[in-house]
Write a protein that holds these residues in place. Structure first.
Motif, PDB file in Angstrom:
ATOM      1  N   PRO A  21       0.826  -1.220   0.000  1.00 15.62           N
ATOM      2  CA  PRO A  21       0.000   0.000   0.000  1.00 15.62           C
ATOM      3  C   PRO A  21       0.855   1.264   0.000  1.00 15.62           C
ATOM      4  O   PRO A  21       1.923   1.292   0.616  1.00 15.62           O
ATOM      5  CB  PRO A  21      -0.796  -0.101   1.309  1.00 15.62           C
ATOM      6  CG  PRO A  21      -0.740  -1.538   1.697  1.00 15.62           C
ATOM      7  CD  PRO A  21       0.553  -2.064   1.173  1.00 15.62           C
ATOM      8  N   SER A  22       0.381   2.293  -0.708  1.00 12.36           N
ATOM      9  CA  SER A  22       1.122   3.557  -0.796  1.00 12.36           C
ATOM     10  C   SER A  22       0.194   4.748  -0.629  1.00 12.36           C
ATOM     11  O   SER A  22      -0.887   4.786  -1.231  1.00 12.36           O
ATOM     12  CB  SER A  22       1.795   3.703  -2.166  1.00 12.36           C
ATOM     13  OG  SER A  22       2.897   2.849  -2.291  1.00 12.36           O
ATOM     14  N   ALA A  67      -3.440   7.193 -10.683  1.00 13.08           N
ATOM     15  CA  ALA A  67      -3.940   6.281  -9.646  1.00 13.08           C
ATOM     16  C   ALA A  67      -5.466   6.294  -9.611  1.00 13.08           C
ATOM     17  O   ALA A  67      -6.107   5.239  -9.505  1.00 13.08           O
ATOM     18  CB  ALA A  67      -3.361   6.653  -8.290  1.00 13.08           C
ATOM     19  N   VAL A  68      -6.059   7.486  -9.736  1.00 14.12           N
ATOM     20  CA  VAL A  68      -7.528   7.605  -9.707  1.00 14.12           C
ATOM     21  C   VAL A  68      -8.141   6.978 -10.969  1.00 14.12           C
ATOM     22  O   VAL A  68      -9.173   6.308 -10.900  1.00 14.12           O
ATOM     23  CB  VAL A  68      -7.952   9.085  -9.540  1.00 14.12           C
ATOM     24  CG1 VAL A  68      -9.447   9.263  -9.769  1.00 14.12           C
ATOM     25  CG2 VAL A  68      -7.565   9.579  -8.144  1.00 14.12           C
ATOM     26  N   LEU A  75      -8.254  -1.513 -11.308  1.00 14.52           N
ATOM     27  CA  LEU A  75      -6.884  -2.023 -11.318  1.00 14.52           C
ATOM     28  C   LEU A  75      -6.157  -1.570 -10.052  1.00 14.52           C
ATOM     29  O   LEU A  75      -5.157  -2.145  -9.649  1.00 14.52           O
ATOM     30  CB  LEU A  75      -6.140  -1.532 -12.564  1.00 14.52           C
ATOM     31  CG  LEU A  75      -6.664  -2.115 -13.891  1.00 14.52           C
ATOM     32  CD1 LEU A  75      -6.202  -1.277 -15.060  1.00 14.52           C
ATOM     33  CD2 LEU A  75      -6.224  -3.558 -14.064  1.00 14.52           C
ATOM     34  N   VAL A  76      -6.684  -0.504  -9.460  1.00 11.53           N
ATOM     35  CA  VAL A  76      -6.186   0.024  -8.184  1.00 11.53           C
ATOM     36  C   VAL A  76      -7.395   0.248  -7.298  1.00 11.53           C
ATOM     37  O   VAL A  76      -8.486   0.559  -7.787  1.00 11.53           O
ATOM     38  CB  VAL A  76      -5.417   1.358  -8.409  1.00 11.53           C
ATOM     39  CG1 VAL A  76      -5.194   2.119  -7.112  1.00 11.53           C
ATOM     40  CG2 VAL A  76      -4.078   1.093  -9.092  1.00 11.53           C
ATOM     41  N   THR A  77      -7.225   0.068  -5.984  1.00  2.78           N
ATOM     42  CA  THR A  77      -8.306   0.383  -5.045  1.00  2.78           C
ATOM     43  C   THR A  77      -7.671   1.042  -3.823  1.00  2.78           C
ATOM     44  O   THR A  77      -6.480   1.338  -3.818  1.00  2.78           O
ATOM     45  CB  THR A  77      -9.120  -0.883  -4.699  1.00  2.78           C
ATOM     46  OG1 THR A  77     -10.251  -0.503  -3.932  1.00  2.78           O
ATOM     47  CG2 THR A  77      -8.298  -1.903  -3.925  1.00  2.78           C
ATOM     48  N   ARG A  78      -8.466   1.326  -2.786  1.00  7.15           N
ATOM     49  CA  ARG A  78      -7.907   1.935  -1.569  1.00  7.15           C
ATOM     50  C   ARG A  78      -8.124   1.007  -0.390  1.00  7.15           C
ATOM     51  O   ARG A  78      -9.137   0.305  -0.334  1.00  7.15           O
ATOM     52  CB  ARG A  78      -8.619   3.252  -1.259  1.00  7.15           C
ATOM     53  CG  ARG A  78      -8.770   4.169  -2.446  1.00  7.15           C
ATOM     54  CD  ARG A  78      -7.805   5.315  -2.410  1.00  7.15           C
ATOM     55  NE  ARG A  78      -8.137   6.235  -3.504  1.00  7.15           N
ATOM     56  CZ  ARG A  78      -7.995   7.542  -3.423  1.00  7.15           C
ATOM     57  NH1 ARG A  78      -7.539   8.085  -2.318  1.00  7.15           N
ATOM     58  NH2 ARG A  78      -8.308   8.294  -4.447  1.00  7.15           N
ATOM     59  N   ASP A  79      -7.172   1.019   0.537  1.00  9.92           N
ATOM     60  CA  ASP A  79      -7.386   0.237   1.757  1.00  9.92           C
ATOM     61  C   ASP A  79      -8.135   1.084   2.783  1.00  9.92           C
ATOM     62  O   ASP A  79      -8.546   2.224   2.481  1.00  9.92           O
ATOM     63  CB  ASP A  79      -6.054  -0.316   2.301  1.00  9.92           C
ATOM     64  CG  ASP A  79      -5.101   0.779   2.800  1.00  9.92           C
ATOM     65  OD1 ASP A  79      -5.526   1.958   2.892  1.00  9.92           O
ATOM     66  OD2 ASP A  79      -3.935   0.463   3.111  1.00  9.92           O
ATOM     67  N   LEU A 100      -3.135  -2.470  -5.056  1.00  9.18           N
ATOM     68  CA  LEU A 100      -3.530  -3.147  -6.291  1.00  9.18           C
ATOM     69  C   LEU A 100      -4.991  -3.603  -6.175  1.00  9.18           C
ATOM     70  O   LEU A 100      -5.422  -4.078  -5.126  1.00  9.18           O
ATOM     71  CB  LEU A 100      -2.618  -4.351  -6.559  1.00  9.18           C
ATOM     72  CG  LEU A 100      -1.162  -3.996  -6.911  1.00  9.18           C
ATOM     73  CD1 LEU A 100      -0.328  -5.261  -7.027  1.00  9.18           C
ATOM     74  CD2 LEU A 100      -1.074  -3.179  -8.192  1.00  9.18           C
ATOM     75  N   GLY A 101      -5.736  -3.489  -7.278  1.00  8.86           N
ATOM     76  CA  GLY A 101      -7.179  -3.724  -7.241  1.00  8.86           C
ATOM     77  C   GLY A 101      -7.608  -5.120  -7.654  1.00  8.86           C
ATOM     78  O   GLY A 101      -6.814  -5.902  -8.187  1.00  8.86           O
ATOM     79  N   PRO A 102      -8.888  -5.443  -7.423  1.00  5.16           N
ATOM     80  CA  PRO A 102      -9.409  -6.788  -7.676  1.00  5.16           C
ATOM     81  C   PRO A 102      -9.418  -7.199  -9.141  1.00  5.16           C
ATOM     82  O   PRO A 102      -9.390  -8.378  -9.465  1.00  5.16           O
ATOM     83  CB  PRO A 102     -10.843  -6.720  -7.128  1.00  5.16           C
ATOM     84  CG  PRO A 102     -11.193  -5.270  -7.113  1.00  5.16           C
ATOM     85  CD  PRO A 102      -9.922  -4.548  -6.869  1.00  5.16           C
TER      86      PRO A 102
END
Length: 247
Positions: free
Chosen positions: A24-25, A45-46, A53-57, A64-66
């Motif tokens: 995570p970054s 990123a957005v 392809l990217v999500t948020r924790d 990295l996204g689902p």
């Protein structure tokens, strides 16, 4: 080797995904890791988040996204389908019931492979059939090991409960009796990808008269063995790919 493709925006998106491979970054960490300007890193990123392809924790950091896991699973699907035919055929012959392989696709599950009984086609499920994720033992299996928030969303309107799914996780298999269709029972077990994630469900289904009201008692061990065979095929395929990549 030159890592640029000549398509600038794609190269930068690949750099962002590569940076997130390490974990995570925050935006600031992403800027440091990629060397991109802050507005560029944020915009990419957005945009990647939009495509899953990217999500948020939970802390709001980029991860990295689902969609990447879904694409990886699809890449292994040919291997899964090639192995499924013989495994489902053996399952049908052993149980004398129709056998199926289901994959989740959004709010539905798709029958991607099947081995039918030569008679009694009324309880068969054709390849390509789209069924609900709200009922049936395969739906239970495909939902039981999901992340908590996705699992709870999946329970809205379902004919099974969170308690049912905790039983599925504990036993390693699911059964349903008249849940999806009156008079039909089924037993399902999970197929896992190399990471341990559930990527498909192996099922047998047939009339309650034959399968009884406790179909798992009759057939759970056999269905689990079939699902495990397919998990082993995916693990072997993954190991071979890793060897080739490092050769």
């Amino acid at each position: 080797m030159d890592n640029t493709s000549g398509v600038g925006v794609l190269d930068k998106a690949a750099i962002v995904l590569g940076a997130l491979e390490a974990g995570p970054s925050t935006l600031a960490q992403l800027v440091t890791a990629t060397g991109l300007a802050r507005p560029t890193a944020h915009r990419l990123a957005v945009a990647l988040e939009h495509h899953r392809l990217v999500t948020r924790d939970l802390q709001g950091r980029f991860v990295l996204g689902p969609r990447l896991a879904e694409l990886a699973a699809a890449a292994g699907e040919d291997r899964l389908l090639a192995a499924a035919g013989p495994v489902l055929g053996a399952l049908r012959d052993h149980t004398n019931e129709s056998a199926q392989l289901f994959r989740r696709q959004g709010d539905h599950r798709i029958c991607v492979s099947a081995a039918e009984r030569p008679v009694g086609l009324r309880d068969s499920i054709p390849i390509g059939a789209t069924l609900s994720m709200l009922a049936g033992s395969a739906a239970q299996v495909l939902l039981a090991w999901e992340e908590p928030d996705r699992l709870h969303r999946g329970l809205h309107g379902a004919k099974f409960t969170a308690t049912t799914l905790s039983g599925v996780r504990r036993r390693g298999w699911a059964q349903s009796v008249g849940e999806r269709e009156a008079g039909v029972a089924s037993v399902s077990a999970p197929v896992r990808g190399p990471s341990g994630r559930v990527v498909a469900a192996v099922s047998i289904s047939g009339p309650i008269e034959r399968l009884s009201r406790q179909p798992g008692r009759l057939h759970a061990a056999t269905v689990i063995a079939g699902a495990n065979k397919l998990s082993e095929v995916l693990a072997r395929h993954h190991a071979q790919q890793q060897q080739q990549n490092h050769a």
